[in-house]
Design an enzyme around this catalytic site. Structure first.
Site, PDB file in Angstrom:
ATOM      1  N   MET A   1     -44.469  51.685 -82.520  1.00 18.59           N
ATOM      2  CA  MET A   1     -42.854  51.794 -82.700  1.00 18.59           C
ATOM      3  C   MET A   1     -42.370  50.813 -83.716  1.00 18.59           C
ATOM      4  O   MET A   1     -41.282  50.510 -83.720  1.00 18.59           O
ATOM      5  CB  MET A   1     -42.241  51.960 -81.471  1.00 18.59           C
ATOM      6  CG  MET A   1     -42.486  53.202 -80.612  1.00 18.59           C
ATOM      7  SD  MET A   1     -41.218  53.929 -79.559  1.00 18.59           S
ATOM      8  CE  MET A   1     -41.007  52.455 -78.642  1.00 18.59           C
TER       9      MET A   1
ATOM     10  N   HIS B   1     -46.735  42.927 -82.933  1.00 17.93           N
ATOM     11  CA  HIS B   1     -47.300  41.814 -82.496  1.00 17.93           C
ATOM     12  C   HIS B   1     -48.739  41.754 -82.443  1.00 17.93           C
ATOM     13  O   HIS B   1     -49.436  42.511 -82.992  1.00 17.93           O
ATOM     14  CB  HIS B   1     -46.596  41.407 -80.966  1.00 17.93           C
ATOM     15  CG  HIS B   1     -46.883  42.547 -80.164  1.00 17.93           C
ATOM     16  ND1 HIS B   1     -48.240  43.111 -79.690  1.00 17.93           N
ATOM     17  CD2 HIS B   1     -45.991  43.464 -79.831  1.00 17.93           C
ATOM     18  CE1 HIS B   1     -47.839  44.056 -78.746  1.00 17.93           C
ATOM     19  NE2 HIS B   1     -46.566  44.176 -78.777  1.00 17.93           N
TER      20      HIS B   1
ATOM     21  N   HIS C   1     -50.746  44.852 -81.208  1.00 18.76           N
ATOM     22  CA  HIS C   1     -50.936  45.802 -82.268  1.00 18.76           C
ATOM     23  C   HIS C   1     -52.265  45.545 -83.394  1.00 18.76           C
ATOM     24  O   HIS C   1     -53.071  46.268 -83.621  1.00 18.76           O
ATOM     25  CB  HIS C   1     -49.767  46.205 -83.060  1.00 18.76           C
ATOM     26  CG  HIS C   1     -48.586  46.736 -82.452  1.00 18.76           C
ATOM     27  ND1 HIS C   1     -47.390  45.767 -82.003  1.00 18.76           N
ATOM     28  CD2 HIS C   1     -48.343  47.798 -81.474  1.00 18.76           C
ATOM     29  CE1 HIS C   1     -46.509  46.316 -81.268  1.00 18.76           C
ATOM     30  NE2 HIS C   1     -47.154  47.570 -80.943  1.00 18.76           N
TER      31      HIS C   1
ATOM     32  N   GLN D   1     -38.511  58.942 -75.935  1.00 14.73           N
ATOM     33  CA  GLN D   1     -38.863  58.189 -74.719  1.00 14.73           C
ATOM     34  C   GLN D   1     -38.016  57.177 -74.327  1.00 14.73           C
ATOM     35  O   GLN D   1     -38.158  56.086 -73.886  1.00 14.73           O
ATOM     36  CB  GLN D   1     -40.274  57.613 -75.059  1.00 14.73           C
ATOM     37  CG  GLN D   1     -40.322  56.362 -76.273  1.00 14.73           C
ATOM     38  CD  GLN D   1     -41.690  56.229 -76.646  1.00 14.73           C
ATOM     39  OE1 GLN D   1     -42.447  57.024 -77.278  1.00 14.73           O
ATOM     40  NE2 GLN D   1     -42.274  55.133 -76.351  1.00 14.73           N
TER      41      GLN D   1
ATOM     42  N   LYS E   1     -51.817  47.194 -72.014  1.00 16.98           N
ATOM     43  CA  LYS E   1     -50.429  46.614 -71.387  1.00 16.98           C
ATOM     44  C   LYS E   1     -49.825  47.831 -70.913  1.00 16.98           C
ATOM     45  O   LYS E   1     -49.178  47.672 -69.793  1.00 16.98           O
ATOM     46  CB  LYS E   1     -49.715  45.883 -72.332  1.00 16.98           C
ATOM     47  CG  LYS E   1     -48.695  45.162 -71.820  1.00 16.98           C
ATOM     48  CD  LYS E   1     -47.693  45.106 -72.697  1.00 16.98           C
ATOM     49  CE  LYS E   1     -46.216  45.028 -71.901  1.00 16.98           C
ATOM     50  NZ  LYS E   1     -45.254  45.854 -72.630  1.00 16.98           N
ATOM     51  N   ASP E   2     -49.686  49.136 -71.805  1.00 22.54           N
ATOM     52  CA  ASP E   2     -49.216  50.214 -71.039  1.00 22.54           C
ATOM     53  C   ASP E   2     -50.241  51.251 -70.252  1.00 22.54           C
ATOM     54  O   ASP E   2     -50.514  52.116 -71.059  1.00 22.54           O
ATOM     55  CB  ASP E   2     -48.355  51.042 -72.332  1.00 22.54           C
ATOM     56  CG  ASP E   2     -47.421  50.026 -72.867  1.00 22.54           C
ATOM     57  OD1 ASP E   2     -46.498  49.896 -72.453  1.00 22.54           O
ATOM     58  OD2 ASP E   2     -47.589  49.673 -73.976  1.00 22.54           O
TER      59      ASP E   2
ATOM     60  N   GLN F   1     -49.511  54.663 -69.622  1.00 22.84           N
ATOM     61  CA  GLN F   1     -49.348  55.639 -70.997  1.00 22.84           C
ATOM     62  C   GLN F   1     -51.175  55.879 -71.318  1.00 22.84           C
ATOM     63  O   GLN F   1     -51.182  56.920 -71.791  1.00 22.84           O
ATOM     64  CB  GLN F   1     -48.776  54.780 -72.099  1.00 22.84           C
ATOM     65  CG  GLN F   1     -48.804  55.203 -73.321  1.00 22.84           C
ATOM     66  CD  GLN F   1     -47.956  54.510 -74.418  1.00 22.84           C
ATOM     67  OE1 GLN F   1     -46.759  54.673 -74.514  1.00 22.84           O
ATOM     68  NE2 GLN F   1     -48.623  53.814 -75.124  1.00 22.84           N
TER      69      GLN F   1
ATOM     70  N   SER G   1     -43.177  44.359 -77.803  1.00 25.88           N
ATOM     71  CA  SER G   1     -41.993  44.142 -78.857  1.00 25.88           C
ATOM     72  C   SER G   1     -40.760  43.794 -78.064  1.00 25.88           C
ATOM     73  O   SER G   1     -39.831  43.322 -78.755  1.00 25.88           O
ATOM     74  CB  SER G   1     -41.812  45.593 -79.420  1.00 25.88           C
ATOM     75  OG  SER G   1     -42.889  45.753 -80.168  1.00 25.88           O
TER      76      SER G   1
HETATM   77  O1  PAF Z   1     -46.674  52.574 -77.202  1.00 27.98           O
HETATM   78  C1  PAF Z   1     -45.851  52.815 -77.999  1.00 27.98           C
HETATM   79  O2  PAF Z   1     -45.479  51.864 -78.655  1.00 27.98           O
HETATM   80  C2  PAF Z   1     -45.397  54.038 -77.870  1.00 27.98           C
HETATM   81  O3  PAF Z   1     -45.143  54.797 -76.698  1.00 27.98           O
HETATM   82  C3  PAF Z   1     -46.261  55.004 -78.625  1.00 27.98           C
HETATM   83  C4  PAF Z   1     -47.415  55.300 -78.140  1.00 27.98           C
HETATM   84  C5  PAF Z   1     -46.363  54.770 -80.315  1.00 27.98           C
HETATM   85  C6  PAF Z   1     -45.437  56.610 -78.848  1.00 27.98           C
HETATM   86  O4  PAF Z   1     -44.099  56.587 -79.109  1.00 27.98           O
END
Ligand code: PAF
Length: 289
Positions: free
Chosen positions: A25, A29, A32, A56, A152-153, A156, A189
């Site tokens: 998104m 940092h 990524h 989201q 970290k997520d 997800q 972020s």
């Molecule tokens: O982890 C993220 O930055 C977001 O949840 C993603 C995977 C880009 C989906 O919008």
């Protein structure tokens, strides 16, 4: 190269070969960047997306103030070896429109049931439906061979693995380790929202997770002791509010009484006066997430 529409991406896709994809998104940092660098090592071509996904965010969350730093992001992507950046518009990604009022939303959404209601899903019930929906759409456009997500997520990552499994995507999911500031704060972020005092207070989350990790290394498998090590450190910091600490199975996300041979995700969330922070550590998960 910037590709700002779905047809533009699709026109280039045949030239990309074996493609590694890093969805983001923006406001990039070091976490990524490490995913892009890894994709560059493992794939012929690397594409990243920058798309702030309205689905989201709930009303009252930070969609409007979410940091938008596209030029800096593109510079970082270039330096990390990224070949393409996909930046579609909201109208293109949500052809039936998208409102933040969930009961009024129209069109097609994807829900990974059983993995979306616990942990982060308790506090953000809309969140993983939004993530699963946009990740599926991005996969449909970019058709990657490999897609990269940050540990970290953690939840997800589990949701995305289930999405790929259930919707029969032929895409390998790679989870990159959490990248941390020198003092242990997980890169995010949203760290930019932290005041200096919150920044310092926020360290209690990783301090707690690390305390539990040390106990685990000493042989402790019992929920009560691992959980208490994490929550005690957080509760000792008066400037933050503990939202949850979860000790969950790394695939089913069921809460565990004892950590078994599959290991566990120990994850937590706290609210500081400026933002909420999440973090996690893996306890003895043989192949990672
Ligand atoms: O982890 C993220 O930055 C977001 O949840 C993603 C995977 C880009 C989906 O919008």
């Amino acid at each position: 190269k910037r590709l700002t529409s779905i047809p533009a991406f699709r026109a280039e896709r045949p030239k990309m070969g074996h493609l590694g994809f890093v969805p983001t998104m923006g406001n990039l940092h070091a976490g990524h960047v490490s995913l892009v660098e890894r994709a560059k090592r493992e794939c012929e071509t690397v594409a990243a997306s920058i798309f702030i996904n309205p689905a989201q965010f709930a009303r009252g969350e930070d969609l409007d103030k979410y940091p938008r730093t596209v030029e800096e992001d593109i510079e970082k992507l270039k330096r990390a070896g990224c070949d393409y950046v996909f930046m579609p518009s909201v109208a293109e990604m949500y052809p039936s429109g998208i409102t933040l009022d969930i009961p009024d939303q129209q069109g097609t959404f994807i829900e990974v049931r059983g993995k979306s209601h616990q942990m982060e899903g308790i506090i953000r019930p809309h969140f993983f439906r939004g993530v699963a929906t946009i990740v599926a759409k991005l996969f449909n456009v970019t058709t990657p061979n490999v897609a990269y997500f940050g540990q970290k997520d953690a939840q997800q990552c589990v949701v995305v693995r289930n999405l790929v499994h259930d919707l029969l995507y032929d895409i390998k999911i790679v989870v990159g380790e959490t990248v941390r500031e020198p003092d242990g704060l997980a890169m995010s972020s949203r760290n930019g929202y932290l005041s200096p005092s919150d920044r310092e207070a926020g360290l209690c989350l990783y301090r707690g997770l690390s305390a539990a990790q040390r106990l685990f290394a000493q042989g402790v498998r019992d929920r009560a002791r691992l959980h208490a090590a994490a929550t005690d450190a957080i509760n000792a910091e008066p400037r933050v509010k503990l939202q949850y600490v979860s000790l969950a199975h790394p695939r089913t996300l069921e809460e565990l009484d004892t950590v078994g041979p599959d290991g566990a995700i120990l994850a937590g969330a706290i609210q500081t006066s400026s933002t909420r922070l999440i973090d996690n550590v893996l306890l003895g998960v043989p192949d990672g997430l």
